[in-house]
Enzyme design. Structure first.
Site, mmCIF file in Angstrom:
data_model
loop_
_atom_site.group_PDB
_atom_site.id
_atom_site.type_symbol
_atom_site.label_atom_id
_atom_site.label_comp_id
_atom_site.label_asym_id
_atom_site.label_seq_id
_atom_site.Cartn_x
_atom_site.Cartn_y
_atom_site.Cartn_z
ATOM 1 N N ALA A 1 38.768 56.571 -58.549
ATOM 2 C CA ALA A 1 38.582 57.848 -57.850
ATOM 3 C C ALA A 1 37.117 58.224 -57.700
ATOM 4 O O ALA A 1 36.778 59.086 -56.884
ATOM 5 C CB ALA A 1 39.321 58.960 -58.599
ATOM 6 N N VAL B 74 59.917 57.072 -52.078
ATOM 7 C CA VAL B 74 60.723 55.958 -51.583
ATOM 8 C C VAL B 74 60.310 54.686 -52.317
ATOM 9 O O VAL B 74 59.130 54.316 -52.321
ATOM 10 C CB VAL B 74 60.551 55.751 -50.060
ATOM 11 N N GLY C 86 62.328 54.166 -62.342
ATOM 12 C CA GLY C 86 61.835 54.034 -63.704
ATOM 13 C C GLY C 86 60.567 54.826 -63.900
ATOM 14 O O GLY C 86 59.848 55.151 -62.957
ATOM 15 N N LYS D 251 62.279 62.826 -52.860
ATOM 16 C CA LYS D 251 62.681 62.382 -51.523
ATOM 17 C C LYS D 251 63.754 63.285 -50.950
ATOM 18 O O LYS D 251 63.825 63.497 -49.735
ATOM 19 C CB LYS D 251 63.123 60.920 -51.525
ATOM 20 N N LYS E 190 66.147 58.224 -48.168
ATOM 21 C CA LYS E 190 64.933 57.408 -48.098
ATOM 22 C C LYS E 190 64.782 56.764 -46.728
ATOM 23 O O LYS E 190 63.663 56.688 -46.187
ATOM 24 C CB LYS E 190 64.973 56.342 -49.195
ATOM 25 N N ASP F 40 71.451 58.651 -51.518
ATOM 26 C CA ASP F 40 70.060 58.422 -51.906
ATOM 27 C C ASP F 40 69.374 57.461 -50.933
ATOM 28 O O ASP F 40 68.252 57.726 -50.470
ATOM 29 C CB ASP F 40 70.016 57.866 -53.330
#
Length: 434
Positions: A33, A132, A302, A105, A205, A201
């Site tokens: 950054a 996504v 996860g 999402k 997406k 789901d």
């Protein structure tokens, strides 16, 4: 080094992973950054709830006003799930001058145009790579890396829970209900897995990807979808016998007739990349007119894969890259007309797998072929094994593979077969991808 103060709103699984990356790997994030990303505040609903990992003193709060009223906090990872209060909190954060990173999402699929237009009006940005396919950088690749292309098609396994369930049914002959319970035990499925297994789901997406890739403005509820909850182990076994695996595919394909969109369990030829995606992994195959086919594969859910995508968005937002992309691409703008219209699902052509249970007596196959013929669906092959000794003695499974036919004709044929006295129960119909 210059400091950017960051807040996290919602310290669930993903929020905990984001905090871990920011706190434990500050040198790494600062290197990318060009500044220190300082975790100033983490807002939770319940301060007494046990959490993995320690936060510095004074960081944890149960009041979002601590973020809203702090002008030094400029980037917020809004990681609350669902629609409300997530929508209201995001609008308030934007109005308080914060740039947003989100993994929600469902919120973007439902309220994306409102949120994105409001962010532009206020000169703010929303980054959403983690919404996504978790750790797969598909949003950035479609909106930036492949921007010289007209995307021609997207085909993907976008729901890791369903893919895990199908893998267990295929590899271990685990019944559907047992596979779901195992997914829940391992943390891949929620206590109520409905949105994963019924295709919701993946459709949410796909709606986001279709907008990015094709300029489509299709509500996820208008995307035809079928889940994996009607499948049985026998379907995975028949598919393997035919040279296929069954995967829950989300498909967007551009043609002169418009944009094909659907989510459905599909027979995918063994040996092709999508067929080999196992367990809770995601994969997306993109075809561009200049680059050709590109394949992305990785963990789609996860804690740490999703946190990886969130922190990458925090870095891009802190250095200003997100704002440039956000303003120029006009993502989810309600004022922009759609660039492509959705095709009629009934007119889509494809090959099909039918699995039905029929009475074990002469003439049944002639009845089935008669129904298919009257609906102009041509048969490619038929499988009917001898009755098993442990069967009920009254019916046997019959599998029919077809040549190409319109979706509407295939559905009509399935409905007609279910009305035959020789057919027991429902007829399962799956698409086939060669």
């Amino acid at each position: 080094m210059e400091k950017t103060k960051v807040a996290i709103v919602g310290m669930g699984t993903v929020g905990g992973g984001v905090a871990k990356l920011l706190l434990d790997h500050g040198d790494r994030t600062a290197r990318h950054a060009g500044r220190t990303l300082w975790l100033e505040r983490a807002v939770v609903r319940d301060l007494s709830k046990p959490r993995d990992g320690e936060l510095p003193a004074g960081v944890l709060s149960d009041d979002v006003e601590d973020v809203l009223n702090d002008p030094e906090i400029t980037v917020v990872a809004q990681l609350i799930g669902g629609l409300e209060p997530a929508r209201t909190i995001m609008l308030r954060l934007l109005e308080a001058g914060k740039d947003i990173v989100t993994a929600n999402k469902a919120l973007l699929a439902e309220h994306g145009p409102e949120l994105f237009d409001r962010a532009r009006q206020l000169g703010r940005s929303i980054a959403f790579e983690a919404s996504v396919a978790g750790g797969i950088p598909i949003i950035t690749n479609i909106s930036q890396c492949l921007s010289a292309n007209q995307i021609l098609s997207l085909e993907g396994i976008l729901n890791g829970t369903s893919n895990f369930i199908l893998s267990q049914m295929d590899q271990h002959a685990l019944p559907y209900d047992d596979a779901v319970r195992l997914a829940q035990k391992l943390g891949y499925a929620e206590a109520d897995p409905a949105m994963d297994v019924d295709g919701t789901d993946a459709a949410q997406k796909l709606a986001i990807l279709a907008h990015l890739a094709f300029g489509a403005r299709v509500h996820w509820r208008d995307i035809p979808r079928t889940g994996v909850d009607a499948l049985h182990v026998i379907d995975l076994q028949f598919a393997r016998e035919l040279g296929y695996r069954i995967k829950l595919l989300a498909v967007a394909r551009l043609s002169e007739a418009g944009l094909e969109l659907h989510v459905s369990p599909t027979l995918v030829r063994i040996g092709t990349p999508l067929a080999e995606v196992q367990d809770a992994f995601n994969a997306i195959r993109v075809v561009g007119d200049a680059v050709g086919p590109v394949f992305y594969h990785g963990q789609g859910a996860g804690q740490m894969p999703t946190a990886s995508a969130v922190v990458a968005d925090i870095i891009d937002t802190a250095v200003g890259r997100t704002r440039l992309t956000f303003q120029t691409l006009e993502l989810f703008s309600a004022s922009e007309p759609p660039r492509v219209e959705q095709r009629s699902f009934d007119q889509l052509s494809g090959r099909y797998y039918f699995r039905l249970h029929v009475k074990d007596h002469p003439g049944v196959l002639a009845e089935i072929t008669g129904v298919l013929g009257r609906n102009l669906v041509s048969i490619a092959s038929v499988i009917q094994h001898a009755p098993q000794s442990d069967g009920d003695g009254t019916s046997v499974p019959l599998v029919v593979m077809t040549h190409e036919a319109p979706e509407g004709a295939a559905r009509a044929a399935a409905e007609a077969m279910e009305k035959l006295s020789s057919v027991s129960g429902s007829v399962l119909r799956l698409r086939v991808k060669d």
